[in-house]
Design a protein around this motif. Structure first.
Motif, PDB file in Angstrom:
ATOM      1  N   UNK A  72       1.115  -1.200   0.104  1.00  0.00           N
ATOM      2  CA  UNK A  72      -0.039  -0.135   0.007  1.00  0.00           C
ATOM      3  C   UNK A  72       0.857   1.228  -0.066  1.00  0.00           C
ATOM      4  N   UNK A  73       0.333   2.318  -0.585  1.00  0.00           N
ATOM      5  CA  UNK A  73       1.164   3.605  -0.711  1.00  0.00           C
ATOM      6  C   UNK A  73       0.580   4.587  -0.980  1.00  0.00           C
ATOM      7  N   UNK A  74       1.324   5.776  -0.805  1.00  0.00           N
ATOM      8  CA  UNK A  74       0.798   7.060  -1.138  1.00  0.00           C
ATOM      9  C   UNK A  74       1.847   7.684  -2.218  1.00  0.00           C
ATOM     10  N   UNK A  75       1.478   8.091  -3.430  1.00  0.00           N
ATOM     11  CA  UNK A  75       2.473   8.519  -4.266  1.00  0.00           C
ATOM     12  C   UNK A  75       2.051   9.754  -4.781  1.00  0.00           C
ATOM     13  N   UNK A  76       2.987  10.661  -5.202  1.00  0.00           N
ATOM     14  CA  UNK A  76       2.858  11.984  -6.110  1.00  0.00           C
ATOM     15  C   UNK A  76       3.464  12.019  -7.244  1.00  0.00           C
ATOM     16  N   UNK A  77       2.561  12.640  -8.402  1.00  0.00           N
ATOM     17  CA  UNK A  77       3.133  12.909  -9.667  1.00  0.00           C
ATOM     18  C   UNK A  77       2.713  14.423 -10.039  1.00  0.00           C
ATOM     19  N   UNK A  78       3.939  14.738 -10.897  1.00  0.00           N
ATOM     20  CA  UNK A  78       3.826  16.039 -11.654  1.00  0.00           C
ATOM     21  C   UNK A  78       2.560  15.924 -12.817  1.00  0.00           C
ATOM     22  N   UNK A  79       1.791  16.856 -12.796  1.00  0.00           N
ATOM     23  CA  UNK A  79       0.842  17.021 -14.019  1.00  0.00           C
ATOM     24  C   UNK A  79       1.128  17.886 -14.868  1.00  0.00           C
ATOM     25  N   UNK A  80       2.269  18.428 -14.913  1.00  0.00           N
ATOM     26  CA  UNK A  80       2.543  19.350 -16.103  1.00  0.00           C
ATOM     27  C   UNK A  80       4.067  19.511 -16.291  1.00  0.00           C
ATOM     28  N   UNK A  81       4.581  20.078 -17.140  1.00  0.00           N
ATOM     29  CA  UNK A  81       5.942  20.504 -17.348  1.00  0.00           C
ATOM     30  C   UNK A  81       6.372  21.665 -16.222  1.00  0.00           C
ATOM     31  N   UNK A  82       7.404  21.495 -15.256  1.00  0.00           N
ATOM     32  CA  UNK A  82       7.425  22.402 -14.143  1.00  0.00           C
ATOM     33  C   UNK A  82       8.338  23.657 -14.617  1.00  0.00           C
ATOM     34  N   UNK A  83       7.943  24.593 -14.112  1.00  0.00           N
ATOM     35  CA  UNK A  83       9.028  25.743 -14.411  1.00  0.00           C
ATOM     36  C   UNK A  83       8.344  26.903 -13.296  1.00  0.00           C
ATOM     37  N   UNK A  84       9.005  28.242 -13.537  1.00  0.00           N
ATOM     38  CA  UNK A  84       8.560  29.058 -12.467  1.00  0.00           C
ATOM     39  C   UNK A  84       6.917  29.287 -12.675  1.00  0.00           C
ATOM     40  N   UNK A  85       6.255  29.141 -11.509  1.00  0.00           N
ATOM     41  CA  UNK A  85       4.855  29.412 -11.409  1.00  0.00           C
ATOM     42  C   UNK A  85       3.993  28.091 -11.926  1.00  0.00           C
ATOM     43  N   UNK A  86       4.692  27.059 -12.483  1.00  0.00           N
ATOM     44  CA  UNK A  86       3.921  26.001 -12.940  1.00  0.00           C
ATOM     45  C   UNK A  86       4.367  24.784 -12.008  1.00  0.00           C
ATOM     46  N   UNK A  87       3.440  24.226 -11.326  1.00  0.00           N
ATOM     47  CA  UNK A  87       4.054  23.161 -10.396  1.00  0.00           C
ATOM     48  C   UNK A  87       2.822  22.196 -10.094  1.00  0.00           C
ATOM     49  N   UNK A  88       1.887  22.030 -11.209  1.00  0.00           N
ATOM     50  CA  UNK A  88       1.088  21.010 -10.693  1.00  0.00           C
ATOM     51  C   UNK A  88       1.473  19.815 -10.429  1.00  0.00           C
ATOM     52  N   UNK A  89       0.327  19.097  -9.532  1.00  0.00           N
ATOM     53  CA  UNK A  89       0.731  17.762  -9.287  1.00  0.00           C
ATOM     54  C   UNK A  89      -0.480  16.996  -8.860  1.00  0.00           C
ATOM     55  N   UNK A  90      -0.533  15.914  -8.449  1.00  0.00           N
ATOM     56  CA  UNK A  90      -1.797  15.037  -7.900  1.00  0.00           C
ATOM     57  C   UNK A  90      -1.148  14.133  -7.106  1.00  0.00           C
ATOM     58  N   UNK A  91      -1.854  13.508  -6.254  1.00  0.00           N
ATOM     59  CA  UNK A  91      -1.857  12.461  -5.245  1.00  0.00           C
ATOM     60  C   UNK A  91      -2.399  11.275  -5.519  1.00  0.00           C
ATOM     61  N   UNK A  92      -1.810  10.071  -5.237  1.00  0.00           N
ATOM     62  CA  UNK A  92      -2.551   8.793  -5.667  1.00  0.00           C
ATOM     63  C   UNK A  92      -2.478   8.023  -4.796  1.00  0.00           C
ATOM     64  N   UNK A  93      -3.620   7.409  -4.042  1.00  0.00           N
ATOM     65  CA  UNK A  93      -3.699   6.201  -2.919  1.00  0.00           C
ATOM     66  C   UNK A  93      -3.918   4.936  -3.602  1.00  0.00           C
ATOM     67  N   UNK A  94      -2.716   4.033  -3.102  1.00  0.00           N
ATOM     68  CA  UNK A  94      -2.665   2.646  -3.878  1.00  0.00           C
ATOM     69  C   UNK A  94      -2.897   1.671  -2.842  1.00  0.00           C
ATOM     70  N   UNK A  95      -3.546   0.553  -3.191  1.00  0.00           N
ATOM     71  CA  UNK A  95      -3.558  -0.720  -2.302  1.00  0.00           C
ATOM     72  C   UNK A  95      -3.583  -1.853  -3.234  1.00  0.00           C
ATOM     73  N   UNK A  96      -3.337  -3.162  -2.526  1.00  0.00           N
ATOM     74  CA  UNK A  96      -3.238  -4.438  -3.320  1.00  0.00           C
ATOM     75  C   UNK A  96      -4.340  -5.264  -2.792  1.00  0.00           C
TER      76      UNK A  96
END
Length: 206
Positions: free
Chosen positions: A94-118
């Motif tokens: 089980x786990x919690x992961x975070x992923x970028x949801x856009x190309x990052x740069x100044x003022x652009x740091x989009x991200x999401x959280x994912x909750x995972x189980x087996x």
């Protein structure tokens, strides 16, 4: 500073190690892995002595390969494991992961959280719930397309299907639809009327 009898580092400018083996540090940078094995529920404690809205303790995990973070890059993770056998073969179930949801740069740091189980009887994690960069919550789907998006793709038609709203007291099991400052519609099982389904414009079915 070292213990003359054991050769153990006791203290430098940022690290203190007690005779019992407890380490206290103001700053530590790890390039690799720290492993702590103990029968006494090993844990790491962070204490912050600053109060107010800027206080509190925490930890930061980061990814930096020398280039700007790309869309889809994993930013970090926290996994929960157990042993598959007496040889200490661990499985990250089980786990919690975070992923970028856009190309990052100044003022652009989009991200999401994912909750995972087996799933029982399986050996790999699956994303069960996600929170998108704009706060949309997906259960069974990633990404969600509305503030709460529940998705199933199976043959379930009984109690495991759909969304369950349960009332175990004397109140009503209900859904409320609110037009801010205008009107509230309430739909649900009316506990005071033979548990019948009812629509109303008030905040109470009964």
């Amino acid at each position: 500073r070292f213990d003359g009898s054991t050769g153990r580092l006791i203290q430098n400018s940022s690290v203190t190690i007690s005779d019992a083996g407890t380490m206290t540090t103001n700053a530590i940078v790890v390039a690799g892995t720290i492993t702590e094995t103990s029968a006494a529920q090993p844990q790491v404690t962070f204490t912050n002595t600053l109060g107010g809205s800027g206080g509190g303790a925490g930890f930061i995990v980061a990814t930096d390969d020398g280039a700007a973070t790309a869309n889809g890059d994993r930013l970090g993770f926290s996994l929960f494991s157990g042993a598959n056998n007496a040889s200490g073969t661990l499985a990250n179930a089980a786990g919690l992961t975070a992923f970028a949801t856009e190309a990052w740069g100044a003022g652009a740091n989009g991200a999401q959280l994912r909750f995972e189980t087996t799933l029982n009887g399986a050996a790999s994690r699956t994303v069960r719930m996600s929170i998108s960069h704009d706060g949309l919550v997906g259960i069974g789907i990633n990404p969600a397309i509305s503030p709460l998006h529940v998705y199933q793709n199976d043959t379930a038609i009984a109690t495991t299907a759909g969304l369950t709203i349960e009332q175990d007291g004397t109140g009503d099991a209900l859904i409320q639809l609110l037009l801010t400052g205008e009107r509230r519609w309430v739909y649900g099982a009316d506990n005071s009327n033979s548990n019948s389904l009812a629509w109303t414009i008030s905040a109470s079915l009964g």
